[in-house]
Scaffold this motif. Structure first.
Motif, PDB file in Angstrom:
ATOM      1  N   PHE A 238       0.830  -1.215   0.000  1.00 50.61           N
ATOM      2  CA  PHE A 238       0.000   0.000   0.000  1.00 50.61           C
ATOM      3  C   PHE A 238       0.860   1.258   0.000  1.00 50.61           C
ATOM      4  O   PHE A 238       0.452   2.296   0.546  1.00 50.61           O
ATOM      5  CB  PHE A 238      -0.918   0.028   1.237  1.00 50.61           C
ATOM      6  N   SER A 239       2.002   1.217  -0.597  1.00 49.55           N
ATOM      7  CA  SER A 239       2.895   2.380  -0.582  1.00 49.55           C
ATOM      8  C   SER A 239       2.288   3.562  -1.322  1.00 49.55           C
ATOM      9  O   SER A 239       2.248   4.696  -0.818  1.00 49.55           O
ATOM     10  CB  SER A 239       4.249   2.003  -1.198  1.00 49.55           C
ATOM     11  N   GLN A 240       1.792   3.296  -2.530  1.00 54.32           N
ATOM     12  CA  GLN A 240       1.204   4.384  -3.300  1.00 54.32           C
ATOM     13  C   GLN A 240      -0.058   4.917  -2.633  1.00 54.32           C
ATOM     14  O   GLN A 240      -0.301   6.131  -2.609  1.00 54.32           O
ATOM     15  CB  GLN A 240       0.897   3.890  -4.713  1.00 54.32           C
ATOM     16  N   GLU A 241      -0.879   4.019  -2.107  1.00 55.16           N
ATOM     17  CA  GLU A 241      -2.104   4.466  -1.426  1.00 55.16           C
ATOM     18  C   GLU A 241      -1.772   5.291  -0.177  1.00 55.16           C
ATOM     19  O   GLU A 241      -2.466   6.268   0.137  1.00 55.16           O
ATOM     20  CB  GLU A 241      -2.956   3.257  -1.039  1.00 55.16           C
ATOM     21  N   ALA A 242      -0.708   4.866   0.545  1.00 58.04           N
ATOM     22  CA  ALA A 242      -0.313   5.642   1.726  1.00 58.04           C
ATOM     23  C   ALA A 242       0.154   7.040   1.340  1.00 58.04           C
ATOM     24  O   ALA A 242      -0.173   8.030   2.023  1.00 58.04           O
ATOM     25  CB  ALA A 242       0.787   4.908   2.491  1.00 58.04           C
TER      26      ALA A 242
END
Length: 689
Positions: A238-242
């Motif tokens: 979830f790096s991009q979502e974070a």
């Protein structure tokens, strides 16, 4: 109330755990000091908060705006977070299903191309499975660099990820993902026991690092090219979502701060437009109250505040006109009184000389004419006193009264007043008792005016004391710069009704308007006395109770010009009914505040009813003027004098303490008889000072 609340309440009552209803001890000095230390820096802020409505409105607007922005921010961030998670889950599911389908097709295609050569050894087949799994993981992970990772594990959970033949059963992972720590064991057991696709939220662990990245893992149990079962997992971080959620949160926070500041500024501007005219009106009202009657509000525009300003200015103008008219009328009245008083002096002097001549030869007249000559002289004395007091009042009204202060011992002033009032006290059958005359009572005062005040108080007390003692008490307190001296005159006569203690200083006021003006003074004595006290910067106050006598207290600053902060003598005397625990009828009160029932005393037939004798309180330094022996009031000698030996238990109302009480339950029968005999006299003898 919960247990913790009860404990806190008890601690606040006294710092100790006490049962409900118990009286706690004093608060510990350290706790009191700590509370004062905490309150001291908050007092200016609290004072500003109470006095500044603009601050309250702006602060309330800011707090409410901040609460609304925080609430909206939480809701928006929650919605965005849920949307991102839902979108991520759907995309991950589609990606994982496609990958699982590719892996199944590759395994099925390998089976179709496989030959039936039984001479192929087991080691060769195993090597083909390992190579196939490695190439499968690399092929599936090649299309998702930085988006997802692929992990292939053995389907046998009873053995570790690696065994003696790592080429066959060793875990495969794309990138630097640590499969042993990234794939939850619970999910592995679920895939071993059930068929289908399963997903779970976890954290991706990298090799050589303990930091985890939140991720969604989707796994399924499949067969390899040789028909052996294995577990294939897709890990979606979830790096991009974070990062997206962080960007949205920062944007909302920045916008919220600007919105709160903007709303606070708007509230400040709006409230300022409302508060400024109000503050202007308040300031002008204070200046009008200070006597600047020409002050007016500045009116601009035609709105509600403009109409308010116009109405305020009209009100101020009308008040100014009325006050000026009243001042002119008052000035004319003072001038008229002064002129009349001066003009009447010359004819009054002539009439006085003629009356003196007639009075000297009154023995040669018949009884009626002789009596008329005596009445004429007495009324001329009253007329002269009235003129003198009118002139004095006119000086106070005109502001021409001057204070000639000098160091004076009030004991000397009191002694001169007593010497002058002794003849009147002897005629009335009263005694003048002085308390507190052991030590000097020094003050910077005008002796003439102080003597006039005390003479008026003592004479009034004797005239309205019904033949009882009049007690003059002196006291001083404080130092020379901030001290005060006091003189109190206490009588035990008819007393004062509620509300009369303030009206008694009005000019020409009498408690009973029906009484003739031929008795008592001119009605200006106490008015002049209170003006003399104010001229010193002091106080002249009165206390009284019906049938219980009254006390007038004069308080002066020890140094002329200083401000009084208190009096060394209490206004209500110690022997009042309330301080003695008696009700309005002189009966002792019970613990519940109700009077103890008593049987009314019956007069004894033929018994001589001598009036109750007030006594002198035990004081070695007291000075008393003896009673005049009369037929109905004999001199006290022998045992009678012994009644003054101590304080009373209960004294009948209107009398000073005696040592011959009727027991602890109430007054004696004789005392009740004496009180009953005087009821009619007290009703008709209300004082007019």
């Amino acid at each position: 109330m919960s247990f913790s609340d009860r404990v806190a309440a008890r601690l606040l009552r006294g710092g100790q755990l006490l049962p409900d209803g118990a009286v706690s001890g004093p608060v510990h000095p350290l706790l009191r000091l700590f509370s004062r230390w905490v309150r001291r820096p908050l007092l200016p802020a609290l004072r500003l908060w109470r006095r500044n409505i603009q601050l309250r409105v702006v602060a309330t607007t800011l707090l409410m705006s901040l609460a609304v922005v925080l609430l909206l921010g939480v809701v928006v961030v929650g919605q965005v977070r849920n949307g991102l998670l839902t979108a991520k889950a759907q995309a991950a599911q589609s990606q994982a299903v496609g990958g699982f389908e590719v892996a199944r097709k590759l395994a099925d295609g390998g089976d179709d191309n496989r030959t039936d050569d039984n001479s192929r050894t087991a080691s060769r087949g195993s090597q083909d499975s390992a190579t196939w799994l490695t190439s499968l993981v690399e092929q599936l992970a090649s299309g998702g660099q930085g988006v997802f990772s692929v992990v292939a594990l053995s389907s046998d959970t009873d053995e570790p990820f690696g065994d003696s033949t790592p080429g066959t059963r060793g875990p495969r992972a794309s990138g630097d993902v640590d499969p042993e720590r990234s794939v939850p064991s619970e999910l592995r057991r679920k895939l071993d026991s059930k068929s289908g696709t399963f997903r779970q939220y976890t954290q991706i662990k990298r090799t050589g690092s303990n930091d985890g990245v939140p991720a969604l893992i989707i796994g399924k149990r499949l067969n390899d090219i040789n028909g052996n079962q294995y577990q294939l997992y897709y890990l979606f971080p979830f790096s991009q979502e974070a990062e997206s959620l962080k960007l949205v949160t920062g944007t909302l926070a920045t916008a919220g701060v600007f919105v709160v500041i903007l709303l606070g500024a708007i509230a400040w501007l709006v409230v300022r437009q409302v508060v400024t005219p109000v503050r202007m009106a308040a300031g002008i009202s204070e200046r009008l109250a200070a006597g600047l009657l020409q002050e007016r509000m500045k009116v601009t525009g035609e709105d509600d505040f403009a109409r308010l300003g116009e109405s305020f200015n009209k009100m101020a103008q009308n008040l100014q006109l009325k006050i000026q008219q009243l001042e002119d009328l008052s000035r004319m009245q003072r001038r008229f009184v002064s002129d009349v008083s001066h003009e009447l002096r010359t004819p009054l002097t002539t009439v006085r000389m003629a009356a003196d001549v007639i009075h000297e030869v009154r023995d040669e007249f018949d009884p009626v004419t002789a009596r008329s000559a005596e009445l004429l002289r007495g009324q001329l004395d009253r007329f002269e006193s009235l003129l003198a007091e009118l002139l004095e009042i006119s000086r106070f009204d005109a502001g021409a009264a001057a204070l000639e202060a000098e160091p004076v011992d009030l004991r000397d002033v009191v002694h001169r007043v007593i010497e002058g009032a002794e003849p009147l006290a002897e005629r009335k059958g009263s005694r003048l008792v002085v308390r507190g005359g052991d030590h000097p009572v020094m003050a910077e005062a005008d002796p003439r005016r102080v003597e006039r005040i005390l003479r008026n108080l003592v004479v009034n007390a004797v005239e309205h004391g019904e033949g009882r003692d009049v007690v003059i008490r002196l006291a001083s307190a404080g130092g020379r710069s901030d001290g005060a001296v006091g003189v109190a005159v206490r009588d035990y006569g008819v007393g004062l009704k509620p509300g009369e203690a303030t009206r008694v200083f009005n000019r020409f006021w009498r408690a009973d308007p029906a009484r003739a003006r031929t008795t008592g003074g001119t009605g200006l004595g106490l008015s002049i006395a209170i003006e003399d006290a104010r001229l010193h910067g002091g106080w002249l106050q009165a206390w009284g109770e019906p049938g219980g006598g009254s006390q007038f207290r004069l308080t002066l600053p020890r140094t002329a010009g200083e401000t009084l902060r208190g009096s060394p003598i209490p206004l209500e005397p110690e022997d009042s009914r309330r301080n003695r625990g008696l009700d309005a009828d002189g009966r002792p009160r019970t613990a519940a505040g109700r009077p103890t029932p008593t049987v009314p005393a019956q007069p004894r037939p033929g018994a001589a009813k001598a009036p109750a004798r007030p006594t002198t309180p035990p004081n070695a330094s007291s000075r008393a003027v003896p009673h005049q022996a009369t037929a109905d009031r004999p001199e006290e000698t022998g045992d009678d004098a012994g009644h003054h030996a101590g304080p009373p238990v209960h004294a009948p109302p209107g009398t000073p303490p005696t040592t011959d009480p009727g027991g602890p339950d109430g007054p004696t029968t004789d005392d009740t008889d004496h009180r009953t005999e005087r009821d009619a006299e007290r009703e008709g003898g209300r004082r007019g000072r």
